[in-house]
Scaffold this active site. Structure first.
Site, PDB file in Angstrom:
ATOM      1  N   THR A   1       0.821  -1.207   0.000  1.00 13.14           N
ATOM      2  CA  THR A   1       0.000   0.000   0.000  1.00 13.14           C
ATOM      3  C   THR A   1       0.859   1.263   0.000  1.00 13.14           C
ATOM      4  O   THR A   1       1.937   1.285   0.606  1.00 13.14           O
ATOM      5  CB  THR A   1      -0.945   0.005   1.224  1.00 13.14           C
ATOM      6  OG1 THR A   1      -1.611   1.248   1.289  1.00 13.14           O
ATOM      7  CG2 THR A   1      -0.212  -0.211   2.531  1.00 13.14           C
TER       8      THR A   1
ATOM      9  N   SER B   1      -1.608   3.024  10.575  1.00 11.84           N
ATOM     10  CA  SER B   1      -2.564   2.120  11.251  1.00 11.84           C
ATOM     11  C   SER B   1      -1.842   0.790  11.393  1.00 11.84           C
ATOM     12  O   SER B   1      -0.855   0.524  10.685  1.00 11.84           O
ATOM     13  CB  SER B   1      -3.842   1.928  10.428  1.00 11.84           C
ATOM     14  OG  SER B   1      -3.576   1.093   9.308  1.00 11.84           O
TER      15      SER B   1
ATOM     16  N   TYR C   1      -2.912  -1.949  10.355  1.00 11.74           N
ATOM     17  CA  TYR C   1      -3.030  -2.567   9.028  1.00 11.74           C
ATOM     18  C   TYR C   1      -1.885  -2.104   8.120  1.00 11.74           C
ATOM     19  O   TYR C   1      -1.185  -2.918   7.505  1.00 11.74           O
ATOM     20  CB  TYR C   1      -4.386  -2.208   8.371  1.00 11.74           C
ATOM     21  CG  TYR C   1      -4.297  -2.263   6.876  1.00 11.74           C
ATOM     22  CD1 TYR C   1      -4.275  -3.487   6.214  1.00 11.74           C
ATOM     23  CD2 TYR C   1      -4.149  -1.094   6.112  1.00 11.74           C
ATOM     24  CE1 TYR C   1      -4.120  -3.548   4.846  1.00 11.74           C
ATOM     25  CE2 TYR C   1      -3.988  -1.152   4.748  1.00 11.74           C
ATOM     26  CZ  TYR C   1      -3.976  -2.381   4.107  1.00 11.74           C
ATOM     27  OH  TYR C   1      -3.790  -2.443   2.756  1.00 11.74           O
ATOM     28  N   HIS C   2      -1.698  -0.763   8.037  1.00 16.76           N
ATOM     29  CA  HIS C   2      -0.663  -0.265   7.125  1.00 16.76           C
ATOM     30  C   HIS C   2       0.734  -0.747   7.560  1.00 16.76           C
ATOM     31  O   HIS C   2       1.592  -1.012   6.725  1.00 16.76           O
ATOM     32  CB  HIS C   2      -0.712   1.266   7.043  1.00 16.76           C
ATOM     33  CG  HIS C   2      -1.879   1.794   6.248  1.00 16.76           C
ATOM     34  ND1 HIS C   2      -3.052   2.213   6.829  1.00 16.76           N
ATOM     35  CD2 HIS C   2      -2.054   1.969   4.918  1.00 16.76           C
ATOM     36  CE1 HIS C   2      -3.900   2.632   5.888  1.00 16.76           C
ATOM     37  NE2 HIS C   2      -3.315   2.497   4.717  1.00 16.76           N
TER      38      HIS C   2
ATOM     39  N   LYS D   1       1.762  -4.093   6.213  1.00 17.92           N
ATOM     40  CA  LYS D   1       2.256  -4.063   4.833  1.00 17.92           C
ATOM     41  C   LYS D   1       3.747  -3.676   4.809  1.00 17.92           C
ATOM     42  O   LYS D   1       4.496  -4.139   3.952  1.00 17.92           O
ATOM     43  CB  LYS D   1       1.438  -3.072   4.003  1.00 17.92           C
ATOM     44  CG  LYS D   1      -0.036  -3.451   3.882  1.00 17.92           C
ATOM     45  CD  LYS D   1      -0.237  -4.598   2.923  1.00 17.92           C
ATOM     46  CE  LYS D   1      -1.691  -4.903   2.678  1.00 17.92           C
ATOM     47  NZ  LYS D   1      -1.910  -5.950   1.688  1.00 17.92           N
TER      48      LYS D   1
HETATM   49  N1  USQ Z   1     -11.363   9.490   4.811  1.00 20.81           N
HETATM   50  C1  USQ Z   1     -12.226  10.557   4.934  1.00 20.81           C
HETATM   51  N2  USQ Z   1     -13.557  10.287   5.042  1.00 20.81           N
HETATM   52  C2  USQ Z   1     -14.064   9.029   4.992  1.00 20.81           C
HETATM   53  C3  USQ Z   1     -13.178   7.953   4.851  1.00 20.81           C
HETATM   54  C4  USQ Z   1     -11.830   8.213   4.764  1.00 20.81           C
HETATM   55  O1  USQ Z   1     -11.801  11.708   4.966  1.00 20.81           O
HETATM   56  O2  USQ Z   1     -15.287   8.879   5.094  1.00 20.81           O
HETATM   57  C5  USQ Z   1      -9.923   9.779   4.693  1.00 20.81           C
HETATM   58  C6  USQ Z   1      -9.063   9.111   5.764  1.00 20.81           C
HETATM   59  O3  USQ Z   1      -8.989   9.915   6.916  1.00 20.81           O
HETATM   60  C7  USQ Z   1      -7.724   8.965   5.046  1.00 20.81           C
HETATM   61  C8  USQ Z   1      -8.117   8.826   3.585  1.00 20.81           C
HETATM   62  O4  USQ Z   1      -9.472   9.233   3.477  1.00 20.81           O
HETATM   63  O5  USQ Z   1      -6.973  10.143   5.172  1.00 20.81           O
HETATM   64  C9  USQ Z   1      -8.021   7.404   3.063  1.00 20.81           C
HETATM   65  O6  USQ Z   1      -8.820   6.564   3.878  1.00 20.81           O
HETATM   66  P1  USQ Z   1      -9.558   5.297   3.260  1.00 20.81           P
HETATM   67  O7  USQ Z   1     -10.477   4.736   4.290  1.00 20.81           O
HETATM   68  O8  USQ Z   1     -10.113   5.632   1.944  1.00 20.81           O
HETATM   69  O9  USQ Z   1      -8.338   4.329   2.944  1.00 20.81           O
HETATM   70  P2  USQ Z   1      -7.281   3.647   3.903  1.00 20.81           P
HETATM   71  O10 USQ Z   1      -7.817   3.432   5.266  1.00 20.81           O
HETATM   72  O11 USQ Z   1      -6.000   4.384   3.790  1.00 20.81           O
HETATM   73  O12 USQ Z   1      -7.118   2.213   3.246  1.00 20.81           O
HETATM   74  C10 USQ Z   1      -7.514   1.948   1.893  1.00 20.81           C
HETATM   75  C11 USQ Z   1      -7.716   0.457   1.748  1.00 20.81           C
HETATM   76  C12 USQ Z   1      -6.398  -0.253   1.974  1.00 20.81           C
HETATM   77  C13 USQ Z   1      -5.345   0.325   1.036  1.00 20.81           C
HETATM   78  C14 USQ Z   1      -5.236   1.826   1.206  1.00 20.81           C
HETATM   79  C15 USQ Z   1      -4.333   2.492   0.205  1.00 20.81           C
HETATM   80  O13 USQ Z   1      -8.696  -0.015   2.664  1.00 20.81           O
HETATM   81  O14 USQ Z   1      -6.559  -1.650   1.793  1.00 20.81           O
HETATM   82  O15 USQ Z   1      -4.100  -0.263   1.303  1.00 20.81           O
HETATM   83  O16 USQ Z   1      -6.540   2.415   1.005  1.00 20.81           O
HETATM   84  S1  USQ Z   1      -3.530   3.914   0.867  1.00 20.81           S
HETATM   85  O17 USQ Z   1      -4.548   4.794   1.461  1.00 20.81           O
HETATM   86  O18 USQ Z   1      -2.818   4.544  -0.192  1.00 20.81           O
HETATM   87  O19 USQ Z   1      -2.660   3.452   1.922  1.00 20.81           O
END
Ligand code: USQ
Length: 389
Positions: free
Chosen positions: A144, A179, A181-182, A185
């Site tokens: 990720t 997190s 989770y992260h 990875k």
């Molecule tokens: N976020 C909001 N509002 C929401 C949901 C999320 O502002 O309703 C924000 C979070 O605070 C964060 C960002 O959006 O800053 C990304 O959150 P997310 O829930 O879209 O994604 P994340 O938890 O980071 O995880 C997801 C996948 C994971 C993958 C990752 C890629 O669930 O499997 O590895 O995206 S990355 O984000 O590039 O690490």
């Protein structure tokens, strides 16, 4: 080629299986249906209808004219994985079978441990199974972009040239995840690098951004939908924003909403993963690909969804910056490289506005389902409240 997808029942796995089958590969899949179970446990469900695995495989056979040979089991169980490797003898294996939700890993100690064990053990099992049964297999492992965190310097693809006290070296780019989770990875990446050093396994470690979308070109024809989650634990930013608009709820950027992440559509994710297969690393190489199309702030995406929804329906969803349940920078520098996939031939398929329109149109057909899930949409999992036993 004989391609094994670990995690074939998931959001990416199911779409990838269809792409590979339509390109003439022999597709094999394994899954323990973990995501279905965990999503149900938080009172949620995929908004797009997902039939039972048996019916799913049957429809796959009817549409693509060939079997997707399926093994039900847990890749964190070494016996199971070794058996699958021996039966399939894959040329390529994709590892998409990890616990994929950051919020799930932050609920409490039980979920943190479960995420650590599932993710790290499955990857260790994979490199041992590859080494013992099929050392020439190409491993494509889903990591990720979140491994890097949001450092105040540009982010390279995996490695960084460093000059320190008059000496130079090329070292892994410092990881700083947000997190449990992260972090799994990050640990996986370290373990893959070491497995490569030990046994010269051929590995692509994909740093993937947040994926959005309901469809790929195959799904548009087959109507064999992949899952689409929108709840606060299993849904991700842009997909959730579109569902919030359709459910008549406010769109929720967390905190100030200036946090930036790399995003890419499901179609592009599948194209990139296919390119990784078609343009493999050299024998004995461990390579890292940063896989995203553009980076955006979550505020920008919230506004984009609101605008497109207005154009489609005449209604303008409210944007409500809610208190951030996560511990993360809300104003930061962000400039990650993503050149290697372009060098290998990747070109983005669409354009953000069109992609959002397609998601909203698809979700409007399941408006009632989006509304039914209202109670699981607002954030409840708070990073700082993660609890022990
Ligand atoms: N976020 C909001 N509002 C929401 C949901 C999320 O502002 O309703 C924000 C979070 O605070 C964060 C960002 O959006 O800053 C990304 O959150 P997310 O829930 O879209 O994604 P994340 O938890 O980071 O995880 C997801 C996948 C994971 C993958 C990752 C890629 O669930 O499997 O590895 O995206 S990355 O984000 O590039 O690490």
């Amino acid at each position: 080629m004989r391609v094994l997808i670990l995690g074939v029942d998931g959001y990416i796995g199911w779409a990838l299986a269809q792409r590979l089958a339509s390109k003439g590969h022999y597709v094999f899949g394994a899954d323990n249906l973990y995501t279905r179970k965990r999503v149900r446990e938080v009172g949620s469900d995929s908004v797009l209808p997902i039939p039972s695995i048996g019916r799913r495989l049957q429809s796959f056979k009817e549409f693509y004219g060939k079997d997707l040979k399926f093994f039900r089991g847990n890749v964190a169980d070494p016996k199971f994985l070794y058996q699958v490797f021996e039966r399939v003898n894959p040329d390529v294996v994709y590892h998409l079978a990890e616990q994929r939700s950051a919020p799930y890993s932050m609920i409490g100690l039980k979920q943190a441990n479960e995420t650590m064990v599932t993710n790290l053990v499955s990857t260790i099992n994979l490199v041992y199974a590859a080494k013992d049964t099929n050392p020439d297999v190409q491993i494509i492992k889903l990591g990720t972009m979140g491994e890097y965190g949001t450092p105040n310097i540009d982010i390279t693809e995996g490695f960084l040239e460093v000059e320190f006290r008059g000496r130079k070296d090329v070292l892994p780019f410092p990881r700083n995840a947000g997190s449990w989770y992260h972090w799994t990875k990050v640990h996986d990446s370290n373990n893959l690098m070491f497995a490569n050093r030990l046994w010269k396994l051929k590995i692509t470690d994909v740093m993937q951004g947040v994926v959005y979308g309901t469809a790929t070109k195959e799904i548009e024809k087959s109507h064999l939908y992949t899952r689409f989650d929108i709840d606060e634990v299993w849904g991700t930013a842009l997909n959730r924003f579109a569902a919030q608009a359709v459910a008549g709820l406010p769109i929720t950027p967390y905190g100030k909403g200036n946090q930036k992440r790399g995003f890419l559509s499901l179609e592009d994710s599948i194209s990139c993963l296919t390119i990784a297969l078609e343009k493999p690393p050299k024998d004995g190489e461990y390579r890292v690909l940063n896989q995203f199309d553009q980076y955006y702030s979550v505020n920008y995406l919230a506004e984009a969804v609101s605008k497109v929804y207005h154009e489609l329906t005449g209604n303008t969803p409210e944007i409500m910056n809610v208190e951030n349940p996560r511990v993360e920078a809300e104003d930061h520098y962000y400039n990650p490289d993503h050149k290697k996939l372009y060098d290998l031939g990747y070109r983005p398929s669409g354009e953000l506005k069109k992609d959002i329109k397609k998601i909203i149109e698809d979700l409007l057909q399941y408006k009632e389902k989006c509304r039914d899930l209202k109670k699981v949409i607002m954030p409840k999992t708070v990073w700082k409240n993660s609890s022990g036993i």
